[in-house]
Write an enzyme that holds these catalytic residues in place. Structure first.
Site, PDB file in Angstrom:
ATOM      1  N   GLY A 105       0.959  -1.212   0.012  1.00 13.55           N
ATOM      2  CA  GLY A 105      -0.058  -0.005   0.062  1.00 13.55           C
ATOM      3  C   GLY A 105       0.685   1.215  -0.149  1.00 13.55           C
ATOM      4  CE  LYS A 127       8.591   7.738  -3.592  1.00 14.63           C
ATOM      5  NZ  LYS A 127       9.323   7.217  -4.976  1.00 14.63           N
ATOM      6  CG  ASP A 139      10.469   8.078   8.018  1.00 10.91           C
ATOM      7  OD1 ASP A 139      10.195   8.065   6.984  1.00 10.91           O
ATOM      8  OD2 ASP A 139      11.596   8.434   8.146  1.00 10.91           O
ATOM      9  NE  ARG A 197       0.987   1.635  -6.687  1.00 11.86           N
ATOM     10  CZ  ARG A 197       2.245   2.368  -6.501  1.00 11.86           C
ATOM     11  NH1 ARG A 197       3.391   1.635  -6.853  1.00 11.86           N
ATOM     12  NH2 ARG A 197       2.146   3.678  -6.244  1.00 11.86           N
ATOM     13  CG  ASP A 266       5.133  -3.167  -4.775  1.00  7.01           C
ATOM     14  OD1 ASP A 266       5.813  -4.196  -5.160  1.00  7.01           O
ATOM     15  OD2 ASP A 266       5.744  -2.316  -4.277  1.00  7.01           O
ATOM     16  CG  ASN A 267       7.575  -0.700  -7.441  1.00  6.65           C
ATOM     17  OD1 ASN A 267       6.939  -0.182  -6.662  1.00  6.65           O
ATOM     18  ND2 ASN A 267       8.929  -0.979  -7.297  1.00  6.65           N
ATOM     19  CG  ASP A 276       6.335   3.321  -7.481  1.00  4.42           C
ATOM     20  OD1 ASP A 276       5.728   4.551  -7.020  1.00  4.42           O
ATOM     21  OD2 ASP A 276       5.986   2.355  -6.973  1.00  4.42           O
TER      22      ASP A 276
END
Length: 509
Positions: A105, A127, A139, A197, A266-267, A276
């Site tokens: 995610g 992003k 983080d 994606r 996922d990319n 990405d």
């Protein structure tokens, strides 16, 4: 606390192209709540504009002057929200380095919403805008270093004519972020019709939730590929469409020498966009086995592997769509036919055009193999080789040949081997009989002089880390015209300097 920038009361009171005139139409946010988590970005202190693409801004109707407003940095750091935006983080899963990783995610990305433009919907995504429920103990931040690299490469790829997400801007902050060392935070604003994606589909398949899987497939078809709705089997047609677009995308990568570095599912964009930008790179001294990501210890994503990995990733997507399409054999046949056919045809067309051939002849694939083998043995710089070749005459006199061929011959370790190859190349050109001026112009239009070499990005990053953003702007200006001769940027066409020999890029950002 995220204050909202108020919308203009009426078009007459807002200047054309102002932030307040962005017209949001948040189609993805209208999907069921299971597809995302609504949350606001986490504000950053003392934000400032590091990089700004006026070309990207114009594509969504923003005037270049908007980048100078104090509100601009606040909005695209995530500190203030534009009226009409509905920030959210999307859920997806995926295969990473060939292994199933489960739920992933948007761990540090916030989708602000979609903006209506004359060319269709464009989603704006921040992003590095703070943690989300998908951050997996991170983080949620991005650092200045990686944000500048993504910003510059997104716009460079667009200028090269390669399907890609774009980048509007980079906003920096002195807030510390701990990676291998202590760095500072930044947010890059990414733009794309959609950020869905392959892993978005894998997520629902892994959970055996066919209703959500079907909803997502219907969303992609209805919003982006409505012509597929008229086919007998729309979901099978969707898979074939994704396979074809992915094949053509990777053919573009191979032709220009681009290395993605982390081709996890996922990319991979469902729309066939470069998505990405992490540890990417452009080929310099040609080495088909080059690995641009020093975290890729097995070489899974080496340059020569990219076409094969694209194919593998499509099998993963097809497996996720099995309940909508049918038997695995049917899925494999769809992927194999569409991917292989489109990749082979597109790469051959792109690569022969780089060599100056007007069309494709029998035997050209073999000649390409010989050419890349030559480049590998001679350690030729990928970009400089093709650019120098673009200037050579097709039938020079014996007396002038040494002089006119010198810029290319000087790149060879073994000049005799280079001379032999040039004879074969010119013999192939002679069969078409195109005049030099037309052929050379066509070659310059597909063989860039300027690419985002790692040393160029690193030089801009080092200045930016010292508070000087001028090199980011200078590099962007150059890369937005990669095929043109730009004397003021000749230094950016050079081979890596000695200090850049040890540069390496990892997944850490």
């Amino acid at each position: 606390m995220n204050a909202r920038l108020p919308a203009a009361p009426s078009p007459a009171r807002a200047p054309l192209g102002a932030l307040e005139t962005l017209c949001f139409d948040n189609r993805f946010a209208q999907l069921p709540a299971a597809f995302y988590t609504r949350l606001a970005p986490r504000p950053l202190p003392a934000v400032s504009l590091v990089g700004f693409s006026a070309n990207a801004a114009a594509s969504i109707g923003l005037a270049a002057e908007e980048g100078l407003r104090a509100e601009f940095a606040e909005v695209f750091a995530g500190n203030r929200l534009l009226t009409g935006s509905e920030p959210l983080a999307a859920v997806y899963s995926g295969h990473q380095f060939g292994s199933w990783s489960g739920q992933l995610g948007d761990g540090r990305a916030h989708l602000l919403g979609g903006v209506r433009t004359a060319d269709g919907m464009v989603e704006l995504q921040l992003k590095g805008a703070g943690p989300t429920p998908y951050s997996r103990f991170s983080d949620g931040r991005a650092v200045l270093r990686s944000s500048i690299r993504e910003f510059l490469c997104s716009e460079a790829m667009h200028a090269l004519g390669i399907p890609t997400t774009r980048a509007l801007c980079v906003i920096g902050s002195p807030e510390p972020v701990i990676r291998e060392t202590v760095e500072t935070a930044a947010v890059v604003t990414r733009m794309a019709p959609s950020f869905v994606r392959f892993g978005s589909f894998e997520h629902w398949s892994a959970l055996d939730r066919e209703a959500e899987l079907r909803t997502l497939a219907d969303y992609i078809i209805d919003e982006f590929r409505p012509q597929l709705r008229e086919t007998p089997e729309p979901y099978a047609a969707l898979l074939a469409d994704v396979a074809a677009r992915t094949a053509e995308l990777i053919a573009h990568w191979q032709a220009v020498g681009f290395m993605h570095g982390v081709m996890n599912t996922d990319n991979m964009s469902i729309l066939g966009l470069t998505l990405d930008y992490g540890p990417f790179g452009f080929m310099e001294a040609y080495n088909a086995s080059h690995i641009c990501n020093h975290s890729d210890h097995s070489g899974r994503y080496a340059f020569r592997m990219q076409p094969r990995i694209g194919h593998w990733n499509l099998y993963a997507l097809g497996d996720a769509l099995q309940s909508l399409i049918g038997h695995p054999d049917k899925i494999r046949e769809i992927v194999d036919r569409s991917y292989v056919e489109h990749y082979d045809r597109k790469f051959l067309a792109l690569a022969t055009a780089k060599l100056g051939f007007a069309g494709v002849e029998a035997g050209d694939a073999d000649f390409l193999g010989e050419t890349y083998g030559l480049m590998q043995r001679q350690h030729l710089d990928h970009t400089q080789f093709f650019r120098a070749l673009s200037a050579l005459p097709g039938n020079p006199s014996r007396e002038s040949r040494a002089h006119c061929d010198a810029p290319l011959r000087d790149q060879f370790i073994d000049r005799d081997e280079g001379d032999a190859w040039l004879l074969s190349w010119r013999a192939r050109l002679a069969r078409e009989g195109r005049d030099d001026a037309r052929r050379q112009a066509a070659m310059r239009a597909c063989n860039p002089k300027y690419i985002l070499r790692n040393w160029i990005a690193e030089a801009a990053i080092r200045k930016a880390q010292a508070g000087d953003f001028s090199e980011v702007a200078r590099v962007l200006a150059c890369l937005q015209r990669p095929f043109d001769e730009q004397a003021e940027f000749d230094d950016l066409a050079a081979l890596p300097p000695d200090w850049a020999a040890g540069l390496s890029i990892s997944c850490s950002s």
